[in-house]
Design a protein around this motif. Sequence first.
Motif, short mmCIF file in Angstrom:
data_model
loop_
_atom_site.label_atom_id
_atom_site.label_comp_id
_atom_site.label_asym_id
_atom_site.label_seq_id
_atom_site.Cartn_x
_atom_site.Cartn_y
_atom_site.Cartn_z
N GLU B 167 0.83 -1.21 0.00
CA GLU B 167 0.00 0.00 0.00
C GLU B 167 0.86 1.26 0.00
O GLU B 167 0.50 2.27 -0.60
N GLU B 168 2.00 1.17 0.66
CA GLU B 168 2.87 2.35 0.72
C GLU B 168 3.76 2.51 -0.51
O GLU B 168 4.12 3.63 -0.87
N HIS B 169 4.14 1.40 -1.12
CA HIS B 169 5.21 1.49 -2.12
C HIS B 169 4.95 0.87 -3.49
O HIS B 169 5.69 1.15 -4.43
N LEU B 170 3.95 0.00 -3.61
CA LEU B 170 3.82 -0.74 -4.88
C LEU B 170 3.58 0.17 -6.08
O LEU B 170 4.26 0.06 -7.11
N ALA B 171 2.62 1.07 -5.96
CA ALA B 171 2.26 1.91 -7.11
C ALA B 171 3.46 2.71 -7.59
O ALA B 171 3.79 2.71 -8.79
N GLU B 172 4.12 3.34 -6.63
CA GLU B 172 5.30 4.14 -7.00
C GLU B 172 6.39 3.26 -7.60
O GLU B 172 7.04 3.63 -8.59
N GLY B 173 6.58 2.10 -6.99
CA GLY B 173 7.61 1.18 -7.47
C GLY B 173 7.34 0.76 -8.91
O GLY B 173 8.26 0.76 -9.75
N LEU B 174 6.10 0.41 -9.23
CA LEU B 174 5.79 -0.04 -10.59
C LEU B 174 5.94 1.09 -11.61
O LEU B 174 6.38 0.88 -12.74
N ILE B 175 5.60 2.31 -11.18
CA ILE B 175 5.80 3.47 -12.06
C ILE B 175 7.29 3.63 -12.36
O ILE B 175 7.69 3.86 -13.50
N ASN B 176 8.09 3.47 -11.33
CA ASN B 176 9.53 3.59 -11.54
C ASN B 176 10.09 2.47 -12.41
O ASN B 176 11.04 2.68 -13.17
N VAL B 177 9.52 1.28 -12.29
CA VAL B 177 9.95 0.19 -13.19
C VAL B 177 9.69 0.59 -14.64
O VAL B 177 10.55 0.43 -15.51
N GLU B 178 8.51 1.12 -14.89
CA GLU B 178 8.20 1.51 -16.28
C GLU B 178 9.19 2.56 -16.79
O GLU B 178 9.65 2.49 -17.92
N LYS B 179 9.51 3.50 -15.91
CA LYS B 179 10.47 4.54 -16.32
C LYS B 179 11.85 3.93 -16.59
O LYS B 179 12.50 4.23 -17.58
N GLN B 180 12.26 3.05 -15.66
CA GLN B 180 13.58 2.43 -15.81
C GLN B 180 13.64 1.54 -17.05
O GLN B 180 14.68 1.44 -17.71
N ALA B 181 12.52 0.90 -17.38
CA ALA B 181 12.50 -0.08 -18.47
C ALA B 181 12.36 0.55 -19.84
O ALA B 181 12.55 -0.12 -20.86
N ASP B 182 12.03 1.83 -19.89
CA ASP B 182 11.60 2.40 -21.16
C ASP B 182 12.66 2.32 -22.26
O ASP B 182 12.35 2.03 -23.41
N LYS B 183 13.88 2.55 -21.90
CA LYS B 183 14.95 2.53 -22.91
C LYS B 183 15.13 1.11 -23.47
O LYS B 183 15.18 0.91 -24.69
N PHE B 184 15.22 0.15 -22.55
CA PHE B 184 15.31 -1.26 -22.98
C PHE B 184 14.11 -1.63 -23.86
O PHE B 184 14.25 -2.29 -24.89
N ALA B 185 12.93 -1.18 -23.44
CA ALA B 185 11.70 -1.56 -24.15
C ALA B 185 11.68 -0.99 -25.56
O ALA B 185 11.26 -1.67 -26.51
N LEU B 186 12.15 0.23 -25.71
CA LEU B 186 12.22 0.82 -27.05
C LEU B 186 13.18 0.03 -27.94
O LEU B 186 12.87 -0.30 -29.09
N GLU B 187 14.34 -0.27 -27.39
CA GLU B 187 15.32 -1.05 -28.17
C GLU B 187 14.76 -2.43 -28.53
O GLU B 187 14.94 -2.92 -29.64
#
Lengths: 331, 331
Positions: B167-187
């Motif tokens: 409840e405290e961290h999941l939403a933020e954590g998943l948002i950050n995963v998407e941000k971190q993954a974006d470069k890899f995902a584009l490639e």
Amino acid sequence: MYKFNEKEKRDNVNGALALRSQINRIVDSLWKKEIKNICWLGIGGTYASALQVVVHMKEMSELNCFAENAAEFNVTGNKQIGKGTVVIISSVTGTTQEIVEAVNNMHKAGAEVIGFIDEKNSVLAENVDYLICYKGQEQLKFYMVADRFMYNNKEFDLYDQFYKQLEEHLAEGLINVEKQADKFALEFAEKHHDDPIHYYVGSGNQWGEVYSYGMCYMEEMHWLRTKTITSADFFHGTLEIIERDTPVTVFIGEDSQRALSERVKNFLPRICANYSVIDSKDYAMEGIDSKFRGMISFMITHAVTNRIDAHMEKINCHPMEIRRYYRCLDY
Amino acid sequence: MYKFNEKEKRDNVNGALALRSQINRIVDSLWKKEIKNICWLGIGGTYASALQVVVHMKEMSELNCFAENAAEFNVTGNKQIGKGTVVIISSVTGTTQEIVEAVNNMHKAGAEVIGFIDEKNSVLAENVDYLICYKGQEQLKFYMVADRFMYNNKEFDLYDQFYKQLEEHLAEGLINVEKQADKFALEFAEKHHDDPIHYYVGSGNQWGEVYSYGMCYMEEMHWLRTKTITSADFFHGTLEIIERDTPVTVFIGEDSQRALSERVKNFLPRICANYSVIDSKDYAMEGIDSKFRGMISFMITHAVTNRIDAHMEKINCHPMEIRRYYRCLDY
């Protein structure tokens, strides 16, 4: 007929059926104990066989049974497995590493293991509690165990009649299926021996057949690309990438899930002009009542694919025995 | 970041987590009755979600639970399902025909049904015994049900701590995963947007993720060909058709089956120069203990594939909403 030893086939089927008294002694002795559940343990092709027999039991039985993948069990465990669990395995070499480890783990949990091990001088032959050594006919062996459990549980009244018919007619029937299928199989192999990808679809006891045909035969032995999908899930995704020229083959049996595969067969002509159907119903099985055909339809379709394999191997100059990596590399 | 609504994502995850009190009231009231088993019912993508939660429960619980495919159940039945069976379903539209029929059949057998139905004016919303209406986060909803059952069964001591962290961290954590993954995902999307076939491999709670990604996303939404295979069975057939240029992606989670997928990852470089790894461990999840990461790793990898989807859709000029056949034709 090319690569077809009629006598060997007849003897192999009849020899497997003759294991029944040995199987029944084991099952009947286990039946006297308290059986909590029945676990069909496999990996790869043997896992596919496990899926087949589980569908068969689900149709008929209240006995609690399930398929378990050996590698997954070794890391995840399964708290349903313990004292009162009967485990059934099958292994050609008797050395499949994931199965060896899983049998040890299941023993530790208190389960008892029936093993169909083709090679009697092997670690698995030594480690199982009840050993039966006979080459081939894995699925038939599994069904004989399942059927005896269901007979003992008063869920298979026609058991004696069924096996009488199999003993009298199955071997000859399957030989005739191969003969009848040979022309279709040659045409199929000629048309599809170089497909970039081929979709195989099936359900019920055909699903294990399809899963194994795609993976253990087409991929492993012919080095051809496949995707396998259940008839149920075909309509929930995979259908979208089927077009006019996409090669699709539907395996249709005569068990409870026949209608699911007929739905695929009826839909395909609207979107695809390159599909095939392997329907057990198209093949006679003299002496075996129609009410029993659902239980053996996976053997009928397998007899058909035997012929495809023979022609595919010849056309592609690719001996089915060779492997690129499996048991050639350490991993 | 392209096609990324941060606020909507945050609200959606937190809104799903806020369903927990509603879920717990239902589970706790059912817990007072005699529960025989728990059936996760699905078809296509929802069946994949069912497979995920079953692995999760197998790791932790003695409760008897299993996944059931709706279409198969409708024709084959399952004698384990009856009085004392709790069935859990999920449906976006509330109209999936196989599920509608299966719920009726399960009711007749005496089972009770919890339904996560996104659309409250629908036949399934009317027909289930316990209704929860909320859009999206299907897997998380399933896990909240499973976790509450296991908590009640004294198998999840850290339940409160776990959900506090989510409840405290999941939403933020998943948002950050998407941000971190974006470069890899584009490639990834640039490299693989036109693959003739792509192999996706995974195990544990990643297997449902992989099965669904191949079928519901790549096939259904991107119209790209895939084969999906478990990490366990990869070594029993499929490996033979992997060569230097074959596109393969291994999904790796942090649950009990991690080692099975690591084995694939470690083997691939010897035979393939075109493989990718999506490993949940590569993504931070601040505020969530490492001991809990296995339970959420499928959400981490799903956050990565969200980014692949966004770029794939754009590169291929193929809106993910369009369907060739599904719900466009009668079949």
